[in-house]
Design an enzyme around this catalytic site. Structure first.
Site, PDB file in Angstrom:
ATOM      1  N   LYS A   1      58.525  29.893  47.667  1.00 14.89           N
ATOM      2  CA  LYS A   1      59.802  30.523  47.304  1.00 14.89           C
ATOM      3  C   LYS A   1      60.862  29.461  47.012  1.00 14.89           C
ATOM      4  O   LYS A   1      61.664  29.606  46.087  1.00 14.89           O
ATOM      5  CB  LYS A   1      60.275  31.422  48.448  1.00 14.89           C
ATOM      6  CG  LYS A   1      61.663  32.023  48.206  1.00 14.89           C
ATOM      7  CD  LYS A   1      62.106  32.940  49.333  1.00 14.89           C
ATOM      8  CE  LYS A   1      63.513  33.464  49.045  1.00 14.89           C
ATOM      9  NZ  LYS A   1      63.955  34.456  50.063  1.00 14.89           N
TER      10      LYS A   1
ATOM     11  N   HIS B   1      24.064  44.770  22.240  1.00 12.14           N
ATOM     12  CA  HIS B   1      25.360  45.454  22.185  1.00 12.14           C
ATOM     13  C   HIS B   1      25.502  46.483  23.299  1.00 12.14           C
ATOM     14  O   HIS B   1      25.846  47.648  23.066  1.00 12.14           O
ATOM     15  CB  HIS B   1      25.581  46.097  20.823  1.00 12.14           C
ATOM     16  CG  HIS B   1      25.564  45.119  19.692  1.00 12.14           C
ATOM     17  ND1 HIS B   1      26.436  44.051  19.628  1.00 12.14           N
ATOM     18  CD2 HIS B   1      24.774  45.028  18.598  1.00 12.14           C
ATOM     19  CE1 HIS B   1      26.184  43.347  18.532  1.00 12.14           C
ATOM     20  NE2 HIS B   1      25.181  43.909  17.898  1.00 12.14           N
TER      21      HIS B   1
END
Length: 508
Positions: free
Chosen positions: A137, A271
């Site tokens: 922070k 596929h």
């Protein structure tokens, strides 16, 4: 004086070299009990205990070591705010410029079935994440380090600039929150034990960057779940080009298909759809039947087998073009044969399928569902026609049933024995899929065929099409249409046996 607070579970030579560097650069090293003793034995000179800053001992078997205002104020103080600095000085609090922490190994301990809940909660780190979050922070003034791979970047910038740059501190802060969120997610899922919690925040770790996504202009990466294990986490690539997004999707389907069988099994995928699946008395027979099922679609496909590849099979594989080959193991001489092809990707994989949930990303959300596991249809089907199945037809139908759930809906699989001869899916209506699958099967055999559908027949047209083929004598489908009786009558009219399973297997 610059201060670095270092509290680690894992202590190694890489860490010691980095801390020695900080020591030489004039940093005062602040450490907790075990870490302090480690550095003391290693000869770090400018070393003090956390107690020297807090005047408060470690208590509760080490659960409380760093949770103290003197620590958090030293980390969180905004050096550019005058009132912050006055408070710091008035309380005689020492500023902390760097926080380096690695956590208790909750991820690793969670994997061990032998550890009980009372033991594993001791590996939930509280102080470490809290200190790192505080440092992250306040990245405008403090360097927060969670990843040992970042030691060299921090060291390099200290060498060049005297301190880590703001750009690097910001990046490291982001990595801290990235990691702590994954850490908290793992703990949450372990304790919650809920398939569908109020908030979905699964934890994934990047395993590799991929060659590309579905298309070469799309970047892609592969992430593995840090909590739930699966077969696609521990595979090894032994040879070939870098894997792509499509490779991994097809590998996953091919391995899932063959993993269902105890007999030697082979599957080719193209596929995201199986194009040939077969069982055999040995793996060479299974391969030959699979390749014969669809020689065209197999070109450039993915092939998986559920038993080790033999030298004979390796020679057969080298006569065709495959992108990827998956097998539980490879002998050295087999690998040498396969490696004659420079680009073929050779994958060693042996873990069982374990996915309990499936996720589909849509724009702005995620769909989550239970995986479509295989049910024992031998105990859950109902013959609805006058004609009954023969034992051979029953074996063939249940073989095809294990394949159809991996074919895109609308899905139709036509099989003979334990070999697919016609597969069609992804059509917008069932009759088109049926016609394609039947037509492909008839090119190879005119009799002894069975047909399996992933969903019910909305009309009798699929049965009529099957009858026109002359070769299909048995059908398995879920049932449940308001026109089921029409399909049953059609089967009776044509002398075809049919059963309902009561289970649909859509795969969109």
């Amino acid at each position: 004086m610059k201060r670095a607070l270092i509290s680690v579970y894992e202590k190694n030579e890489k860490l010691f070299k980095f801390v020695s560097f900080l020591d030489k650069k004039g940093y005062q090293i602040v450490s907790t009990g075990g870490t302090y003793q480690y550095f003391l034995k290693k000869g770090v000179s400018n070393l003090i205990k956390v107690y020297d800053l807090t005047s408060f001992p470690e208590i509760l078997d080490g659960r409380v070591k760093t949770i103290h205002p003197n620590i958090y104020a030293g980390i969180l103080a905004n050096r550019s705010v005058e009132q912050h600095m006055k408070s710091i000085h008035s309380q005689n609090i020492h500023l902390i410029d760097m926080v380096l922490v690695n956590f208790y190994p909750f991820f690793q301990k969670m994997d061990k079935n032998s550890i009980d809940v009372n033991s594993i909660i001791e590996f939930i780190d509280i102080g470490g994440p809290s200190m790192l979050r505080a440092a992250a922070k306040n990245f405008l003034h403090v360097t927060a380090i969670i990843d040992h791979n970042d030691y060299e970047f921090v060291q390099s910038e200290i060498e060049h600039y005297g301190f880590p740059s703001l750009k690097l501190r910001k990046k490291l802060a982001g990595k801290v929150f990235n990691f702590t969120s994954a850490y908290d997610s793992a703990i949450s899922q372990y304790l919650l034990d809920d398939q569908f919690p109020m908030y979905l925040h699964s934890s994934y770790k990047k395993r590799m960057n991929l060659r590309y996504g579905e298309n070469p202009h799309q970047k892609a990466a592969y992430y593995v779940n840090t909590i739930h294990k699966g077969s696609m986490q521990n595979f090894l690539q032994l040879h070939g080009k870098k894997l792509s997004f499509n490779n991994l999707r097809d590998m996953d389907i091919a391995w899932k298909v063959v993993s269902q069988f105890s007999e030697p099994a082979c599957c080719t995928v193209k596929h995201s759809t199986p194009c040939g699946v077969a069982l055999g008395k040995d793996i060479i027979e299974a391969f030959q039947k699979t390749y014969y099922a669809d020689t065209i679609s197999s070109f450039g496909g993915i092939m998986a087998v559920n038993v080790p590849i033999t030298k004979e099979l390796a020679k057969e594989i080298n006569h065709i073009f495959l992108e990827v080959v998956l097998s539980p193991s490879y002998e050295t001489d087999v690998l040498n044969i396969l490696k004659i092809k420079k680009n073929i990707r050779i994958i060693s994989i042996s873990d069982t399928i374990s996915d309990q949930l499936e996720y589909v990303k849509i724009d702005g959300g995620v769909l989550v569902q239970e995986s479509d596991t295989f049910f024992p249809y031998e105990e859950n089907y109902k013959i609805v026609t006058k004609k009954k199945f023969s034992n051979q037809e029953l074996q063939s139908l249940f073989f095809a049933q294990k394949v159809v759930k991996y074919v895109k809906s609308n899905a139709i699989v036509v099989a003979k024995g334990t070999q697919t001869l016609g597969i069609s899916g992804g059509q917008t209506n069932r009759i088109w899929a049926a016609r394609q699958a039947i037509e492909r099967a008839l090119e190879k055999s005119k009799e002894g065929l069975v047909l399996v559908s992933d969903a019910f027949f909305p009309f009798r047209d699929v049965v009529d099409e099957s009858a026109r083929s002359g070769g299909i004598r048995a059908i398995l489908q879920p049932g449940g249409s308001i026109r089921d009786e029409e399909s049953v009558k059609a089967c009776d009219d044509h002398g075809i046996a049919m059963a309902f399973t009561g289970k649909r297997h859509f795969k969109h």
